[in-house]
Scaffold this active site. Structure first.
Site, PDB file in Angstrom:
ATOM      1  N   THR A 166     -36.703 -16.038  26.227  1.00 59.03           N
ATOM      2  CA  THR A 166     -35.637 -15.961  25.229  1.00 59.03           C
ATOM      3  C   THR A 166     -36.360 -15.917  23.886  1.00 59.03           C
ATOM      4  O   THR A 166     -37.433 -16.517  23.741  1.00 59.03           O
ATOM      5  CB  THR A 166     -34.689 -17.177  25.282  1.00 59.03           C
ATOM      6  OG1 THR A 166     -35.462 -18.355  25.024  1.00 59.03           O
ATOM      7  CG2 THR A 166     -34.004 -17.320  26.635  1.00 59.03           C
ATOM      8  N   HIS A 167     -35.797 -15.194  22.955  1.00 61.17           N
ATOM      9  CA  HIS A 167     -36.457 -14.999  21.648  1.00 61.17           C
ATOM     10  C   HIS A 167     -37.860 -14.429  21.798  1.00 61.17           C
ATOM     11  O   HIS A 167     -38.710 -14.655  20.945  1.00 61.17           O
ATOM     12  CB  HIS A 167     -36.521 -16.312  20.859  1.00 61.17           C
ATOM     13  CG  HIS A 167     -35.235 -17.086  20.854  1.00 61.17           C
ATOM     14  ND1 HIS A 167     -34.257 -16.898  19.921  1.00 61.17           N
ATOM     15  CD2 HIS A 167     -34.765 -18.033  21.713  1.00 61.17           C
ATOM     16  CE1 HIS A 167     -33.237 -17.711  20.170  1.00 61.17           C
ATOM     17  NE2 HIS A 167     -33.517 -18.406  21.263  1.00 61.17           N
ATOM     18  N   SER A 225     -53.865  10.403  24.777  1.00 61.15           N
ATOM     19  CA  SER A 225     -53.921  10.642  23.346  1.00 61.15           C
ATOM     20  C   SER A 225     -54.839  11.832  23.082  1.00 61.15           C
ATOM     21  O   SER A 225     -55.848  12.004  23.763  1.00 61.15           O
ATOM     22  CB  SER A 225     -54.467   9.395  22.642  1.00 61.15           C
ATOM     23  OG  SER A 225     -55.019   9.746  21.393  1.00 61.15           O
ATOM     24  N   LYS A 236     -56.867   6.054  25.685  1.00 62.40           N
ATOM     25  CA  LYS A 236     -55.449   5.700  25.694  1.00 62.40           C
ATOM     26  C   LYS A 236     -54.699   6.150  26.944  1.00 62.40           C
ATOM     27  O   LYS A 236     -54.935   7.213  27.487  1.00 62.40           O
ATOM     28  CB  LYS A 236     -54.742   6.304  24.472  1.00 62.40           C
ATOM     29  CG  LYS A 236     -55.112   5.723  23.147  1.00 62.40           C
ATOM     30  CD  LYS A 236     -54.839   4.224  23.043  1.00 62.40           C
ATOM     31  CE  LYS A 236     -53.352   3.917  23.010  1.00 62.40           C
ATOM     32  NZ  LYS A 236     -52.719   4.449  21.802  1.00 62.40           N
ATOM     33  N   GLU A 268     -40.990   5.043  25.686  1.00 64.73           N
ATOM     34  CA  GLU A 268     -40.706   5.128  24.248  1.00 64.73           C
ATOM     35  C   GLU A 268     -39.605   6.151  23.963  1.00 64.73           C
ATOM     36  O   GLU A 268     -38.731   5.926  23.123  1.00 64.73           O
ATOM     37  CB  GLU A 268     -41.975   5.508  23.492  1.00 64.73           C
ATOM     38  CG  GLU A 268     -43.034   4.410  23.549  1.00 64.73           C
ATOM     39  CD  GLU A 268     -44.387   4.959  23.136  1.00 64.73           C
ATOM     40  OE1 GLU A 268     -44.621   5.099  21.940  1.00 64.73           O
ATOM     41  OE2 GLU A 268     -45.194   5.269  24.029  1.00 64.73           O
TER      42      GLU A 268
END
Ligand code: ARG
Length: 461
Positions: free
Chosen positions: A155-156, A277, A283, A290
């Site tokens: 949570t948070h 990348s 990468k 995304e």
């Protein structure tokens, strides 16, 4: 030739007018639906005595041929075809002559386009729902395979209590179950035929909107012709449902991106479902996740944009309504693409269970269990919370293991210490719907039943 040239003397429409108003580049997607609606209308005209049996059969044969041309890609659109309705009718007249020129009797592009859009939307929502079910299957399979593996629940975005991985995955799957509900419900509400409403008021000819509704397999016909041609609630509703699916996929995408980071390290993407990348050789990027997250913005934009289009419109049809198409088509395409890509990503990704469990096996994630242990001895929870809170504070301040302090505490001691053993806290949520092995096993059964029921519900159409 436009369909409305008669009213305009000899003057041709300005090229700028046509460039601005034509919809063929995007409404050609409705071609088959337009043919289907036209066929039903031709049958209606025959029953009304506007077309003889022979004329009707000439027109329907032309429509069948047009459908074939559309499917095999030989349908030749003309520069003057303003929209798909013009294109189909022009071709009907080319093929069926005078009989073809009777097809538009008692019909307007206003009831026609509303019919096409509803036929399209019914199918599109069904297709989207099928892909949602596909993603739910992936989540269910992964949840089943996860067994009793656990990770921190957050949570948070702060570690809170351990939860089973299956529980976490099913949380997303249940959100998608509500999406299925909404899609099925929207599909039921839009299942109304507008055909026969004409331009706005119906017709003087003995047409039978109930019969065409039945032929087109709509559940009912419109009750009010003005509403039939002016209503695009079903588009707004579909856009909302798609935007909310987009939001759900975005939240999954966000977690995938987090989990795939080195900081979390909970998830390794399969090579075929990750990107690289152009500059940084090391990468491996979660682009699907995304973009699933990014598309949600666009989907929300389609919804709010179209609501704004609708809000000021007087009854009944206004050309503004043409703006229903691109957002809906795009929203359907984007959501389908995201569902397929995320399904593939999640089906092939590897969970790093060791890393997840290590992150959950930090002693303070069992703090609630320690407090509940004190409660079981009769201590008020407030007091228990305060004692354990103080121990955690102390452990952090003085850099001593929490276990040491627990063992030394008069109210806790060796018995409570067992609660801090790796994996123990993950087993302790036993209440229905909770995150431990018992309730999760039951939840898995419930979810599988629900999925099967939704599959049946969807195939009933
Ligand atoms: N392309 C138009 C639309 O999508 C078709 C209906 C046109 N009707 C009209 N009265 N100009 O709404």
């Amino acid at each position: 030739m436009t369909l409305w040239q008669g009213r305009f003397g000899g003057e041709k429409p300005a090229p700028e007018l046509l460039a601005f108003t034509v919809s063929l580049p995007f409404d050609r997607r409705l071609a088959i639906d337009d043919v289907t609606g036209s066929r039903a209308h031709a049958h209606g005209l025959e029953k009304a005595g506007v077309l003889t049996g022979e004329e009707a059969s000439i027109v329907v044969t032309a429509l069948d041929r047009i459908e074939e041309e559309l499917i095999d890609g030989t349908f030749a659109f003309q520069p003057d075809d303003e929209d798909i309705h013009t294109a189909v009718e022009r071709r009907v007249i080319e093929l069926a002559g005078t009989a073809g020129a009777k097809l538009h009797t008692g019909r307007s592009r206003n009831d026609q386009v509303a019919t096409d859009m509803r036929l399209y939307a019914k199918r599109a929502l069904t297709d989207v729902a099928a892909l949602v079910l596909g993603l739910q299957h992936v989540l269910l399979d992964r949840a089943r395979a996860a067994g009793e593996a656990y990770l921190p629940g957050y949570t948070h975005l702060q570690r809170a209590q351990p939860v089973l991985l299956a529980h976490h995955l099913l949380a997303h799957a249940w959100a998608l179950a509500r999406d299925i509900d909404r899609l099925v419900d929207a599909r039921r509400r839009l299942d109304v035929s507008p055909l026969g409403a004409g331009a706005l008021a119906g017709s003087s000819l003995p047409l039978d909107p109930d019969a065409v509704a039945a032929e087109l397999r709509f559940a009912a016909r419109f009750e009010n012709s003005l509403d039939a041609v002016a209503d695009r609630d079903f588009v707004a509703e579909a856009l909302f449902d798609l935007a909310l699916i987009g939001v759900h996929l975005s939240r999954i995408g966000e977690e995938v991106a987090l989990w795939a980071s080195e900081e979390f390290g909970f998830l390794h993407l399969a090579d075929a479902w990750a990107t690289g990348s152009s500059m940084l050789p090391q990468k491996k990027n979660p682009d699907i996740a995304e973009l699933a997250r990014g598309k949600a913005g666009r989907l929300i934009g389609h919804l709010t944009g179209f609501l704004a289009t609708l809000k000021g419109l007087p009854l009944s049809y206004n050309r503004d309504l043409q703006e229903d198409k691109e957002p809906l088509f795009d929203a359907v395409d984007q959501v389908k693409g995201a569902l397929l890509a995320l399904s593939g990503l999640l089906a092939t990704a590897q969970f790093d269970i060791a890393r997840m469990q290590a992150a959950a096996d930090v002693a303070h994630l069992a703090a609630t269990d320690l407090a509940e242990h004190l409660v079981s001895t009769g201590m008020p929870f407030r007091e228990a919370h305060s004692i354990v809170g103080a121990l955690v504070h102390d452990a952090l301040e003085r850099h001593v293991p929490l276990a040491e302090l627990v063992e030394a505490h008069p109210a806790l001691g060796a018995e409570a210490l067992a609660l801090l053993e790796p994996g123990v806290a993950a087993t302790r949520r036993t209440t229905p719907g909770g995150a431990g092995p018992g309730p999760v096993a039951e939840q898995l059964r419930h979810f599988a039943d629900r999925l099967a029921a939704d599959e049946r519900r969807l195939s009933r159409g």
